[in-house]
Scaffold this active site. Structure first.
Site, PDB file in Angstrom:
ATOM      1  N   CYS A  50       0.839  -1.198   0.141  1.00 52.92           N
ATOM      2  CA  CYS A  50      -0.084   0.006   0.113  1.00 52.92           C
ATOM      3  C   CYS A  50       0.801   1.170   0.110  1.00 52.92           C
ATOM      4  O   CYS A  50       0.417   2.031  -0.402  1.00 52.92           O
ATOM      5  CB  CYS A  50      -0.808   0.019   1.258  1.00 52.92           C
ATOM      6  SG  CYS A  50      -0.180  -0.329   2.818  1.00 52.92           S
ATOM      7  N   HIS A  98      18.851   0.186  -0.055  1.00 53.26           N
ATOM      8  CA  HIS A  98      17.353   0.674   0.057  1.00 53.26           C
ATOM      9  C   HIS A  98      16.534  -0.388   0.260  1.00 53.26           C
ATOM     10  O   HIS A  98      15.770  -0.431   1.213  1.00 53.26           O
ATOM     11  CB  HIS A  98      17.124   0.978  -1.421  1.00 53.26           C
ATOM     12  CG  HIS A  98      15.364   1.414  -1.603  1.00 53.26           C
ATOM     13  ND1 HIS A  98      15.086   2.565  -1.133  1.00 53.26           N
ATOM     14  CD2 HIS A  98      14.539   0.589  -2.025  1.00 53.26           C
ATOM     15  CE1 HIS A  98      13.503   2.706  -1.284  1.00 53.26           C
ATOM     16  NE2 HIS A  98      13.395   1.211  -1.901  1.00 53.26           N
ATOM     17  N   GLU A 113       7.943  -1.355  11.356  1.00 52.86           N
ATOM     18  CA  GLU A 113       6.835  -2.311  11.634  1.00 52.86           C
ATOM     19  C   GLU A 113       7.254  -3.585  10.795  1.00 52.86           C
ATOM     20  O   GLU A 113       7.783  -3.391   9.918  1.00 52.86           O
ATOM     21  CB  GLU A 113       5.363  -1.628  10.890  1.00 52.86           C
ATOM     22  CG  GLU A 113       5.889  -1.057   9.125  1.00 52.86           C
ATOM     23  CD  GLU A 113       5.369  -1.972   8.414  1.00 52.86           C
ATOM     24  OE1 GLU A 113       4.917  -2.979   8.685  1.00 52.86           O
ATOM     25  OE2 GLU A 113       5.539  -1.562   6.977  1.00 52.86           O
ATOM     26  N   PRO A 114       6.627  -4.735  11.541  1.00 55.74           N
ATOM     27  CA  PRO A 114       6.911  -5.986  10.903  1.00 55.74           C
ATOM     28  C   PRO A 114       6.488  -6.618   9.579  1.00 55.74           C
ATOM     29  O   PRO A 114       6.747  -7.386   8.938  1.00 55.74           O
ATOM     30  CB  PRO A 114       6.485  -6.816  11.965  1.00 55.74           C
ATOM     31  CG  PRO A 114       5.507  -6.292  12.619  1.00 55.74           C
ATOM     32  CD  PRO A 114       5.428  -4.630  12.500  1.00 55.74           C
ATOM     33  N   GLN A 119       6.054  -8.888   3.341  1.00 56.35           N
ATOM     34  CA  GLN A 119       5.752  -8.211   2.141  1.00 56.35           C
ATOM     35  C   GLN A 119       7.004  -8.585   1.058  1.00 56.35           C
ATOM     36  O   GLN A 119       6.841  -8.789   0.051  1.00 56.35           O
ATOM     37  CB  GLN A 119       5.106  -6.911   2.019  1.00 56.35           C
ATOM     38  CG  GLN A 119       3.886  -6.575   2.767  1.00 56.35           C
ATOM     39  CD  GLN A 119       3.503  -5.165   2.883  1.00 56.35           C
ATOM     40  OE1 GLN A 119       4.498  -4.395   3.297  1.00 56.35           O
ATOM     41  NE2 GLN A 119       2.246  -4.877   3.270  1.00 56.35           N
ATOM     42  N   GLY A 189     -18.200   4.138  28.727  1.00 57.41           N
ATOM     43  CA  GLY A 189     -18.389   5.464  27.867  1.00 57.41           C
ATOM     44  C   GLY A 189     -18.068   5.124  26.285  1.00 57.41           C
ATOM     45  O   GLY A 189     -18.133   3.881  26.039  1.00 57.41           O
ATOM     46  N   ALA A 190     -18.074   5.780  25.475  1.00 56.86           N
ATOM     47  CA  ALA A 190     -17.620   5.718  24.172  1.00 56.86           C
ATOM     48  C   ALA A 190     -16.715   6.795  23.424  1.00 56.86           C
ATOM     49  O   ALA A 190     -16.267   7.466  24.267  1.00 56.86           O
ATOM     50  CB  ALA A 190     -19.030   5.850  23.325  1.00 56.86           C
ATOM     51  N   GLY A 191     -16.591   6.492  22.063  1.00 55.40           N
ATOM     52  CA  GLY A 191     -15.245   7.432  21.651  1.00 55.40           C
ATOM     53  C   GLY A 191     -14.533   6.914  21.150  1.00 55.40           C
ATOM     54  O   GLY A 191     -14.315   5.452  21.356  1.00 55.40           O
TER      55      GLY A 191
END
Lengths: 433, 275
Positions: A50, A98, A113-114, A119, A189-191
């Site tokens: 992505c 690179h 990030e793994p 990928q 609660g919410a959010g």
């Protein structure tokens, strides 16, 4: 032949451009076949996520960049003008650097990030299946995966937290363990932030997420979003007894979890630790609750402080990860150079073997009556002699790429052993890193 | 190689392991943990040989003098830790940074602080007894496990302190095992150690009562502190299992328990003296 990469990523192009060039996994075999059929391209691989689309190639000398750019454009029926300004190209050592950086997560949107490791592996396997991955690219991608793993294991680039939700989970694992299996989460609660935090906790194995809100229907709606269970807000004391992790995010103007309530709750919990994540403003939990034994209370300031600290400490880890990448690049280039001089090693050996066999044949014709066991001894001695003569040449050839006058050294050895011109030795260009 | 040389190398091995595990705690390099593990293995091996050489030379068990007891305790601590490293996953390398220094200190204390006590004197015939062997071995291994439990408690209190005081930047934050793991491991270690402690003390009492030493033992300080040690750990197990004691107070109890056990080692005694 040289290694190069051409592509776009989240640094060089916005999503509107990236999505035009993306190659779906199911289209990879066809795309790889087309890539390897391009003039001058000897090996090929495609990495499309992505955040990036990159065409990797080992190609003959020449302007292959245009060929690859046309290839990427042609796949989606685009004009070059639509993305030319967003393309980047790296060759040889810079290309290796690179890919190793990409696999280590150093080039990712979320540092370390793994997912990118998986990928890169998928891209490698697709090219292996399509038989477009040759010796060089195969070694490059393998080394990239090893480097990525090493960078994540030996540095802190994959550790630490970058969001409030992740910080909350990090703290939960330090209290309850890496897996939150068996620990109930309660969301009050919410959010959006409480929902995100609850999802983070679920991703670490928290089996049950209870949602309580003054309005039951809101609790139900939020619970349904991630497979939780709605509860009545009036049952708060009982809920606090059963949950181990509580995410507080109500809109109450005053604390809803008081010291008095918590005294009863902790007595009923019989000392089991309770982790309160208070991300509400104004706060839902009385500050004095923090001093209670076996209660861990973190508010939004604490969590944001944790995130800020993690970001700061990563910079040192990034430098260490880059050192690992650079070290891997040096090793890869050394291997690549040895590959290029391998034909001369083989040729010298072959020349010596041919000379040895010719001399033995001549000797046989002059001494036909010598017993066979004596010939075995003579052949063994000749073999040993050949090995001893070949050895210094082999060592010198392999070491030549590291010297200042590699081409001269190789030419001298070639002439000394009477080897005819070879592509590998003659065309050796040295490192262009 | 002489017994002294073997002990020196064993002590160096424990020291090296301590440094390696300590460095791993901060730097998280797998090679450091592996170095600690192999150093511990080598040290325990050398220490075992040293004990064997001692027994072969003296023809008696290596527990009759304070120096010998301290050396044997160091060996038991390191052996217990090695066993834990082998069988527990993930490996409790943070614990290694706490208990291997203890093993080194015990061996150091035994070798260098009681040189005169290493001079052998003939053992009393009454000590040639299976009950005495059971007494010594059970207490030795119980002690090793209790030192590990002490290590867990110490790490728990450090981790707890960091989390409670929000010391979330740098240092050991994020590098220690979770509280739940430390609590669970400490309990398991004491649960294994307590029966050994009971058997060890029981064997000692039976021997004292049946071996013609009645009247000398009742008020002996070492005996009394041994009983206190037993009570402290029994209390810990009971409160943890029945009253669900968790958190700092349970771990302070573990710290106190080992303190009493160590006092038992050094407390002056008249009745419990055989060498």
């Amino acid at each position: 032949m040289s290694l190069l990469v051409l592509g776009i990523n989240h640094h060089s192009a916005p999503i509107a451009v990236r999505e035009k060039l993306a190659i779906l996994e199911r289209d990879l075999p066809h795309a790889l076949a087309a890539l390897s059929g391009l003039p001058g391209v000897r090996e090929g691989a495609l990495l499309s996520t992505c955040n990036r689309t990159e065409a990797w190639a080992v190609a003959d000398a020449g302007p292959v960049e245009d060929t690859l750019a046309d290839f990427l454009a042609g796949r989606h029926g685009l004009g070059r003008h639509e993305f030319d300004g967003h393309l980047y190209c790296c060759r040889a050592g810079a290309a290796a650097n690179h890919l190793f950086s990409v696999a280590s997560g150093l080039d990712s949107m979320i540092l370390g990030e793994p997912d990118i490791q998986r990928q890169v592996k998928t891209a490698m396997e697709a090219a292996q299946s399509a038989k477009t991955l040759g010796t060089r690219l195969n070694r490059l991608f393998q080394d990239a995966l090893v480097t990525g793993k090493k960078a994540r294991t030996e540095t802190g680039i994959a550790r630490g937290t970058f969001s409030v939700g992740a910080a909350a989970v990090d703290l939960a694992t330090q209290i309850f363990g890496e897996s939150l299996t068996g620990h109930t989460v309660l969301v009050l609660g919410a959010g959006k932030m409480s929902e995100v935090t609850a999802r983070h906790l679920q991703s670490r194995g928290a089996p049950a997420v209870l949602v309580a809100n003054r309005t039951y229907e809101k609790a139900l709606a939020l619970a349904n979003q991630f497979g939780g269970q709605a509860r009545r807000f009036d049952d708060l004391p009982l809920l606090l007894q059963s949950a181990d992790i509580v995410v507080c995010s109500t809109a109450a103007p005053h604390p809803i979890i008081t010291r008095a309530l918590m005294n009863d709750v902790m007595r009923a919990r019989r000392g089991r630790p309770l982790y309160l994540i208070d991300i509400a403003v104004p706060r839902d939990v009385e500050a004095s609750v923090d001093t209670m034994s076996n209660v861990f209370l973190y508010n939004i300031d604490h969590l944001q402080d944790l995130v800020a600290g993690a970001r700061q400490s990563r910079s040192g880890e990034v430098a260490r990860a880059h050192e690992i990448v650079e070290s891997s690049v040096v090793e890869y280039l050394r291997w690549e150079r040895s590959l290029e001089v391998a034909p001369l090693v083989v040729a010298v050996r072959q020349k010596l073997d041919e000379t040895r066999q010719a001399e033995i044949a001549r000797l046989r014709s002059r001494l036909p009556d010598l017993p066979e066991k004596d010939w075995k001894a003579i052949e063994s001695a000749f073999q040993s002699l050949t090995n001893k003569i070949a050895h210094p040449a082999t060592v010198a050839i392999k070491a030549a790429p590291e010297t200042d006058d590699a081409l001269g050294t190789l030419e001298t050895i070639r002439r000394a052993y009477g080897v005819e011109n070879l592509d590998g030795a003659k065309n050796w260009e040295g490192s262009s890193d | 190689m002489t017994e002294s040389a073997l002990l020196i190398f064993a002590a160096l091995g424990y020291l090296l392991a301590s440094v390696a595990y300590g460095a791993h705690l901060f730097l998280r390099q797998p090679l450091l943990a592996a170095a600690g593990r192999y150093a511990t293995l080598a040290a325990v091996g050398l220490h075992t040989v040293a004990i064997g050489v001692h027994c072969a030379h003296t023809h008696q068990t290596p527990f009759t003098t304070p120096a010998e007891s301290l050396s044997a305790s160091a060996w038991a601590i390191a052996l217990a830790y090695l066993a834990l490293e082998m069988f527990r996953k993930p490996r409790p390398t943070a614990l290694g940074a706490v208990v291997l220094p203890a093993a080194f200190l015990f061996l150091f204390a035994g070798a260098f602080l009681h040189p005169a006590a290493s001079v052998q004197t003939p053992t009393l015939p009454l000590l040639n007894s299976n009950l005495i062997s059971l007494h010594i071995l059970a207490l030795l291994f119980a002690f090793g496990l209790l030192v590990l439990a002490f290590g867990c408690a110490a790490l728990y209190l450090v981790q707890h302190g960091m989390l409670k005081q929000k010391r979330v930047h740098g240092g050991l934050f994020g590098k220690l095992p979770p509280l739940a793991s430390l609590d669970q491991l400490a309990f398991a270690l004491v649960a294994f150690a307590f029966p050994l402690l009971t058997v060890g003390l029981g064997a000692g009492f039976v021997k004292a009562l049946t071996g013609g030493l009645r009247g000398l033992w009742g008020a002996d300080p070492m005996v009394l502190t041994s009983v206190v040690t037993w009570l402290v750990y029994g209390l810990y197990l009971g409160l943890h299992a029945v009253a669900h004691w968790r958190g700092p107070r349970a771990n302070y109890l573990l710290l106190g328990g080992l303190l009493v056990a160590v006092v038992t080692y050094f407390i002056p005694t008249s009745a419990h003296r055989f060498g």
